[in-house]
Design an enzyme around this catalytic site. Structure first.
Site, short mmCIF file in Angstrom:
data_model
loop_
_atom_site.label_atom_id
_atom_site.label_comp_id
_atom_site.label_asym_id
_atom_site.label_seq_id
_atom_site.Cartn_x
_atom_site.Cartn_y
_atom_site.Cartn_z
N LYS A 74 0.85 -1.19 0.00
CA LYS A 74 0.00 0.00 0.00
C LYS A 74 0.89 1.24 0.00
O LYS A 74 1.95 1.25 0.64
CB LYS A 74 -0.89 -0.03 1.24
CG LYS A 74 -1.98 1.04 1.27
CD LYS A 74 -2.87 0.85 2.49
CE LYS A 74 -3.93 1.94 2.60
NZ LYS A 74 -4.79 1.73 3.78
N SER A 89 -9.59 1.85 2.82
CA SER A 89 -8.71 2.61 1.97
C SER A 89 -7.66 1.76 1.25
O SER A 89 -7.03 2.24 0.31
CB SER A 89 -8.00 3.68 2.79
OG SER A 89 -7.14 3.06 3.75
N SER A 104 -9.75 -0.45 7.09
CA SER A 104 -9.16 -0.27 5.75
C SER A 104 -8.50 -1.49 5.14
O SER A 104 -8.18 -1.49 3.95
CB SER A 104 -8.17 0.89 5.77
OG SER A 104 -8.86 2.11 5.79
#
Lengths: 484, 472
Positions: free
Chosen positions: A74, A149, A173
């Site tokens: 990420k 996210s 997330s």
């Protein structure tokens, strides 16, 4: 095109060991898929470096399970000399000068970083739509959000562009996009994995965790990134177990709690029904399942808005256009430098959250909101601890629903928080929790189940999850014709 | 009568090996931005560490100032924007200062007074801004250097008390070995709060802050000026606003910097990246057991053994000398040693601009000289010629004395004839002696020493002289 990246860690390890394949085969497959898919799962690809590294590994011994395997990170996890943007214009040319602790650990295992995955800007959002870059699509249905996210990590693993990724979870997330994209995502106990090099959103809630296609892969990857780090005072000295040993262990006698709040009418009926089927499966396997009430769960969203946004307003103060990040072109004085750099660099959702957070910590509000929230947070934590005196695990749905259409919630700042209704309490208490795929709705969109354990009892999660995974035997690949 | 009430905040840089929240070196460097890592620069993803040495130093300061200790303490973030603050917040201790509710005892004109200590807490320094023609440059060597903020209660009533408080605090911190406490170099920074109120009244007046005063004596001057300025305004029916001023040492006046607006909003909240620190009783005890001797204790000892006040002051303000005396006080006469150290030895060090440590002087050698002085085998006059040779050669004291012809005449017959000769030459002195005037003996003594070129053993001469005079 080859499809090795549909295989498990152990399968790939065998193929690498007996020289059926080389790391470069996996790396080339990953980049081919990424280019072909057009899911926007990645912001930055590490192509040149990854190919070079794969070549170099050909002369080395395959000395661990993760050797030579591609992984996606990420884009809020810093990687030395590899652009790290947090999906923000603020950092769109930012080259970190150091590696996050988890990155160091993966490099020591000779894993190959394929690229940095798309996300909501500064991890603020649950659809991927707040990214400064073109948003990630859900591999199951490109009209649907992938969740967020950790949108790019979820989409990349789900579509087998890679088989392994790291995400981060502040209020859901990792788990929510894992649920929306049909993969196994775990948020570890707070302190299990070092946060050094994770660009902070809300420091007391953030954790890095593994996102994979199988429970076993998840356990192997978690073990690789866990452990005490002298660079993170909040990381735990507790010994890291061999999580993979929990896979397939008997679950008979496991005491499971289902919070009534998690099965209320707010939750989509198809999701509830799917969870109920799993409950029956568990009861048949000799688990006891009780429906219980856990007080304070209903305060999760206001708590999140106060604590997470308060901390975020402080964590994001460092982006001032002075040392790194976006700098405005035109300014006459210091105040303008701050105002314009931050005004131009941050997107609307980030600005909104900084403003709310700043307001909450201002003057008397700090007592009215922030300190009171800390008290409620402690109460909620105590309630969870009480439950774990009697039960081994808490289960329920990961989310109120399955993946929805783009744009549905982006016009309402509050609505997107409600996606995290069931995931936030876990972060507030610092507990470990997994989202596990357990089926599909009528549109063939994945449904995720939440498995929550007590502190540092990830092993219990893996044990139960591996049982469910084995007995449901889902074909959870959006590209396979025969899937489910 | 309007009288001032004064409270003082002092920021002190600690001289720990590394910074407070990172492992970068804590030291002065002429090269900017050399002692810097990603933590000091506030890079995304970085987290603070916590330097235990800093906690121990702050504990020492808290114990020396008789503070209560917060055994369970946390850190807080103080949020504000400024280019010298890399993270956009300072990590400090707002709610749980390591030390609180203590005092320091000061001495003004022989009067002792306890000045209350509000709090002592740990925080980090900012980086240094250098404002130039081409813009402002930032040097991050100072970013993250450990500070303690020492906040007194508003217990001081005059410039003299304020100066005495700062001198006592400075001495204490210096003897603790935790800071250089050099105001000129910024390792100690003083802000004063002054308000005026009617003598005896509980109600305090409007608080005026004077920031960053450049020396302790200027603190005194600033308070005197500020008291006069405020008194004039109030006595002429004027009113004061809360404001921040600075002291201008060229004009000896204070100058307005800014009027305080409704309280700064620093949005304090507990630092989530640093867990609570528990200071166990053993930990605190361990620090307490390793506390060095402090000036108050030293002064008491010096007075007890009979060292004179001037030498005491010189010893206290020259920490190297007082430390040396601590090491040798059991090996030789401490009074003679103190006089030697603060007299000829200190003059020599000052003249040569060197430190005691840099001399090739063994403790044995030092003690030998002290006993020669004590036994009057070496006179104070001879010491002046003797000392440079002693310090600059590696020879034994007796050898040097021999070479310099400083060997004393101890032959009684020889001395007796000298005594007799001088008495015969000075009949007036003999008369004076008979009339009970002590100066006669001193004068005759001086004559004999002169005659012998300082070589006569003074003790023997004295005995013989008195014996002979009594015959008249």
């Amino acid at each position: 095109m080859t499809n090795y990246l549909n295989k498990s860690i152990k399968e790939l390890n065998t193929l690498l060991k007996n020289k059926t394949i080389k790391p470069i085969d996996l790396v080339e497959e990953a980049f081919e898929k990424i280019e072909k898919d057009g899911l926007n799962a990645f912001i930055t690809l590490n192509k040149e470096e990854a190919l070079k590294q794969a070549k170099e590994l050909e002369n080395k011994e395959v000395d661990n399970l993760l050797f030579g395997l591609p992984i996606a990170l990420k884009d809020n996890i810093v990687t030395k000399d590899l652009r790290t943007t947090c999906a923000s214009h603020m950092l769109d040319d930012f080259l970190p000068i150091y590696d996050a602790t988890v990155v160091k650990k993966l490099k020591e295992k000779n894993m190959i970083i394929i690229g940095k995955t798309n996300m909501d800007e500064f991890a603020m959002g649950s659809t991927g739509e707040t990214s400064y870059f073109p948003h990630t699509k859900n591999p199951w249905n490109e009209k649907k959000v992938p969740g967020g996210s950790s949108s790019g990590s979820a989409a990349a693993v789900s579509s087998r562009e890679v088989s392994l990724a790291l995400g981060t979870d502040t209020g859901g997330s990792i788990r929510q996009p894992s649920s929306f994209c049909g993969l196994v995502g775990l948020k570890p106990t707070y302190g299990r994995v070092s946060r050094y090099g994770l660009i902070a959103f809300a420091s007391s809630l953030d954790q890095i965790g593994p996102m994979t296609n199988t429970v076993e892969d998840n356990a192997i990857l978690l073990e690789a990134i866990s452990g005490k780090d002298e660079n993170d005072l909040t990381s735990s000295r507790k010994e890291v177990p061999h999580y993979v040993d929990s896979i397939g262990k008997p679950i008979k006698g496991t005491r499971v709690a289902v919070p009534n709040y998690y099965m209320s009418e707010t939750i989509d009926i198809e999701v509830r029904n799917q969870v109920k089927e799993v409950i029956e499966l568990l009861e048949k396997a000799g688990c006891t399942v009780d429906y219980i009430d856990i007080p304070y769960l209903e305060y999760a969203i206001p708590l999140y808005q106060i604590i997470a946004l308060g901390e975020a307003s402080s964590n994001l103060a460092r982006y001032d256009g002075i040392r790194y990040g976006h700098v405005t072109e035109n300014y006459e004085n210091l105040e303008e430098l701050y105002k314009y750099s931050r005004g131009e660099g941050f997107g609307n959702e980030v600005k909104r959250r900084i403003m709310i957070g700043s307001y909450i910590l201002s003057g008397k509000n700090a007592n009215v909101y922030y300190r009171k929230a800390l008290k409620v947070r402690n109460k909620m934590t105590e309630e969870f601890k009480k439950v774990f005196e009697t039960y081994d695990l808490i289960i329920g749905p990961t989310n109120t629903n399955v993946a929805y259409d783009f744009g549905v919630k982006s016009d309402d700042a509050l609505k997107s928080f409600y996606d995290d209704l069931l995931t936030i309490p876990v972060n507030m208490a610092g507990l470990p929790a997994m989202s596990l795929p357990i089926g599909f709705n009528h549109e063939h969109l994945p449904i995720g189940m939440h498995i929550i354990a007590s502190y540092f009892e990830e092993e219990k999660i893996y044990k139960l999850a591996s049982y469910i995974e084995k007995h449901l035997h889902l074909e959870c690949n959006p590209k396979e014709e025969e899937s489910c | 009568m309007l009288v001032p009430t004064i409270g003082i905040e002092v920021h002190v840089e600690l001289k720990s090996k590394s910074k407070v929240y990172s492992t970068s070196k804590n030291a002065f460097s002429n090269e900017p931005n050399t002692f810097v890592n990603e933590i000091d620069l506030g890079y995304p993803g970085t987290l603070p560490k916590l330097n235990k040495e800093v906690i121990n130093m702050a504990l020492k300061a808290s114990i020396a100032c008789h503070c209560h200790i917060n055994k369970r303490m946390h850190w807080d973030r103080k949020n504000y924007f400024y280019p010298d603050l890399p993270k956009g917040y300072q990590i400090t201790q707002q709610d749980t200062p390591i030390g609180y509710d203590g005092y320091l005892e000061i001495n003004v004109d022989g009067q002792k007074k306890k000045i209350g200590m509000e709090r002592i807490h740990i925080e980090e320094d900012t980086c240094k801004s250098i404002h130039g023609l081409s813009g402002t440059m930032l040097n991050f060597n100072r970013a993250g250097v450990p500070l303690i903020e020492v906040v007194s209660k508003p217990d001081m009533k005059s410039d003299k008390e304020a100066v005495a408080y700062l001198e006592t605090l400075r001495e204490t911190l210096l003897y603790l070995g935790i800071s250089d406490v050099k105001i000129e170099e910024g390792s100690m920074r003083c802000d004063c709060n002054i308000s005026l109120s009617e003598e005896g009244s509980d109600k305090l007046g409007t608080k005026i802050e004077i920031k960053n005063i450049g020396s302790i004596s200027n603190v005194g001057l600033a308070i005197l000026y500020e008291t006069k300025r405020q008194r004039e305004i109030l006595e002429n029916g004027g009113t004061l606003k809360e404001e921040t001023r600075r002291f201008d040492d060229h004009t000896g006046t204070t100058i307005l910097m800014r009027v305080k607006e409704t309280g700064n909003d620093y949005r304090y909240f507990p630092e989530p990246d640093i867990p609570y620190v528990e200071l166990s009783d053993e930990w605190i005890q361990d620090v307490e057991n390793n506390m060095p001797v402090l000036p108050t204790e030293l002064r008491n000892y010096y007075r007890e053994v009979g060292i004179n006040e001037n030498a005491i002051q010189t010893l206290i303000s020259n920490i190297e000398l007082s430390k040396y005396l601590e090491e040798v006080k059991k090996l030789c006469n401490p009074v003679v040693a103190a006089n030697f150290l603060t007299g000829d030895l200190l003059s020599y060090l000052n003249k040569k601009e060197c430190s005691l440590e840099s001399l090739h002087m063994s403790k044995e050698g030092f003690c030998k000289v002290v006993s020669l002085l004590e036994e009057k085998k070496l006179s104070s006059k001879q010491l002046k010629d003797f000392l440079p040779v002693f310090l600059e050669s590696k020879k034994e004291p007796e050898e040097i004395m021999k070479e310099l012809g400083m060997v004393q005449i101890t032959d009684e017959n020889a001395l007796l004839s000298m005594v007799k000769e001088v008495i015969e030459k000075n009949p007036n002195s003999v008369e004076d002696f008979k009339n009970g005037l002590d100066r006669a003996v001193k004068y005759l003594m001086g004559q004999i020493m002169k005659e012998s070129k300082g070589k006569a053993n003074p003790q023997l001469v004295m005995e013989l002289l008195v014996q002979e005079l009594k015959k008249y």
